[in-house]
Design a protein around this motif. Structure first.
Motif, PDB file in Angstrom:
ATOM      1  N   PRO A 254       0.816  -1.220   0.000  1.00 54.93           N
ATOM      2  CA  PRO A 254       0.000   0.000   0.000  1.00 54.93           C
ATOM      3  C   PRO A 254       0.850   1.271   0.000  1.00 54.93           C
ATOM      4  N   LEU A 255       0.313   2.315  -0.628  1.00 56.31           N
ATOM      5  CA  LEU A 255       1.050   3.572  -0.781  1.00 56.31           C
ATOM      6  C   LEU A 255       1.235   4.334   0.515  1.00 56.31           C
ATOM      7  N   ALA A 256       0.275   4.267   1.395  1.00 53.32           N
ATOM      8  CA  ALA A 256       0.377   5.034   2.641  1.00 53.32           C
ATOM      9  C   ALA A 256      -0.040   4.144   3.802  1.00 53.32           C
TER      10      ALA A 256
ATOM     11  N   GLY B 196       1.885   0.583  10.182  1.00 54.92           N
ATOM     12  CA  GLY B 196       1.509  -0.737   9.692  1.00 54.92           C
ATOM     13  C   GLY B 196       0.036  -0.900   9.374  1.00 54.92           C
ATOM     14  N   LEU B 197      -0.763   0.127   9.596  1.00 51.76           N
ATOM     15  CA  LEU B 197      -2.195   0.081   9.300  1.00 51.76           C
ATOM     16  C   LEU B 197      -2.510   0.932   8.080  1.00 51.76           C
ATOM     17  N   ARG B 198      -3.578   0.578   7.412  1.00 53.99           N
ATOM     18  CA  ARG B 198      -4.079   1.456   6.350  1.00 53.99           C
ATOM     19  C   ARG B 198      -4.696   2.672   7.031  1.00 53.99           C
ATOM     20  N   PRO B 199      -4.646   3.847   6.390  1.00 55.51           N
ATOM     21  CA  PRO B 199      -5.166   5.056   7.039  1.00 55.51           C
ATOM     22  C   PRO B 199      -6.588   4.928   7.575  1.00 55.51           C
ATOM     23  N   GLU B 200      -7.464   4.238   6.840  1.00 55.16           N
ATOM     24  CA  GLU B 200      -8.860   4.114   7.282  1.00 55.16           C
ATOM     25  C   GLU B 200      -9.014   3.155   8.461  1.00 55.16           C
ATOM     26  N   GLU B 201      -7.971   2.405   8.777  1.00 51.50           N
ATOM     27  CA  GLU B 201      -8.024   1.484   9.914  1.00 51.50           C
ATOM     28  C   GLU B 201      -7.586   2.131  11.227  1.00 51.50           C
ATOM     29  N   THR B 202      -7.075   3.352  11.162  1.00 47.12           N
ATOM     30  CA  THR B 202      -6.608   4.014  12.375  1.00 47.12           C
ATOM     31  C   THR B 202      -7.779   4.607  13.151  1.00 47.12           C
TER      32      THR B 202
ATOM     33  N   ARG C 168      -3.036   9.904   1.712  1.00 44.66           N
ATOM     34  CA  ARG C 168      -3.036   8.785   0.752  1.00 44.66           C
ATOM     35  C   ARG C 168      -3.707   9.198  -0.554  1.00 44.66           C
ATOM     36  N   SER C 169      -4.801   9.899  -0.457  1.00 44.81           N
ATOM     37  CA  SER C 169      -5.519  10.349  -1.641  1.00 44.81           C
ATOM     38  C   SER C 169      -4.656  11.279  -2.495  1.00 44.81           C
ATOM     39  N   ALA C 170      -3.909  12.171  -1.843  1.00 47.67           N
ATOM     40  CA  ALA C 170      -3.045  13.103  -2.580  1.00 47.67           C
ATOM     41  C   ALA C 170      -1.938  12.347  -3.313  1.00 47.67           C
ATOM     42  N   VAL C 171      -1.368  11.344  -2.666  1.00 49.32           N
ATOM     43  CA  VAL C 171      -0.329  10.538  -3.321  1.00 49.32           C
ATOM     44  C   VAL C 171      -0.935   9.799  -4.511  1.00 49.32           C
ATOM     45  N   ARG C 172      -2.117   9.240  -4.316  1.00 47.83           N
ATOM     46  CA  ARG C 172      -2.797   8.535  -5.411  1.00 47.83           C
ATOM     47  C   ARG C 172      -3.041   9.457  -6.602  1.00 47.83           C
TER      48      ARG C 172
END
Length: 164
Positions: free
Chosen positions: A98-100, A104-110, A127-131
């Protein structure tokens, strides 16, 4: 007598790993020669990178379906799709996941409480900005230098090239 300043650290923020950098560079070499096959040795020479490390990166790209390999004396690697259909984001995810991530968690899992309760919104936005950059630039666009206007615009901001 003054002590020298602490060395500047460059290990915070969004990082492109050596593996990710090598993968993109290898894919660019393959895109430039598409649809012809290139040996790992030819890619390594073209991009001035260690062949053994490159072979591990190419294996990751092959497992992810970004490249295909052909064995034999005339074998080598080629992209699985035309360069216009392969994004930088696909390549980075193939070798680094994953990009961000946040610890160790995905952003939406925090989840956070108190003053930090809205922090997941910021991590998702990062993450959205990187995408918006890596998922919208293809190998063909990068080789030609004709990236999408919104990406080119990011490089023209007054502070874009300034470290901070």
């Amino acid at each position: 007598m003054c002590e020298p300043p602490e060395p500047t650290r460059h290990d915070s923020g969004v990082q492109i790993s050596a593996r990710g950098d090598y993968a993109v560079r290898a894919a660019l070499s393959l895109a430039q020669s598409y649809p012809q096959l290139m040996s790992a040795q030819a890619i390594a020479q073209d991009q001035d990178m260690p062949r053994k490390f490159l072979e591990a990166v190419l294996a990751d790209l092959r497992r992810a379906g970004v490249v295909r390999a052909q064995r034999g004396a005339e074998g080598g690697y080629t992209l699985s799709q035309p360069p216009r259909d392969v994004t930088i984001g696909q390549i980075l995810r193939a070798v680094d996941g994953p990009l961000a991530g946040v610890r160790g968690l995905r952003p939406e899992e925090t989840t956070y409480s108190g003053a930090a309760e809205n922090l997941p919104n910021l991590w998702v936005a990062v993450r959205s900005a990187v995408r918006e950059v890596v998922d919208e630039v293809s190998l063909a666009e990068l080789i030609s230098g004709r990236m999408p206007a919104h990406v080119r615009k990011l490089t023209t901001r007054p502070d874009a090239w300034q470290p901070r």
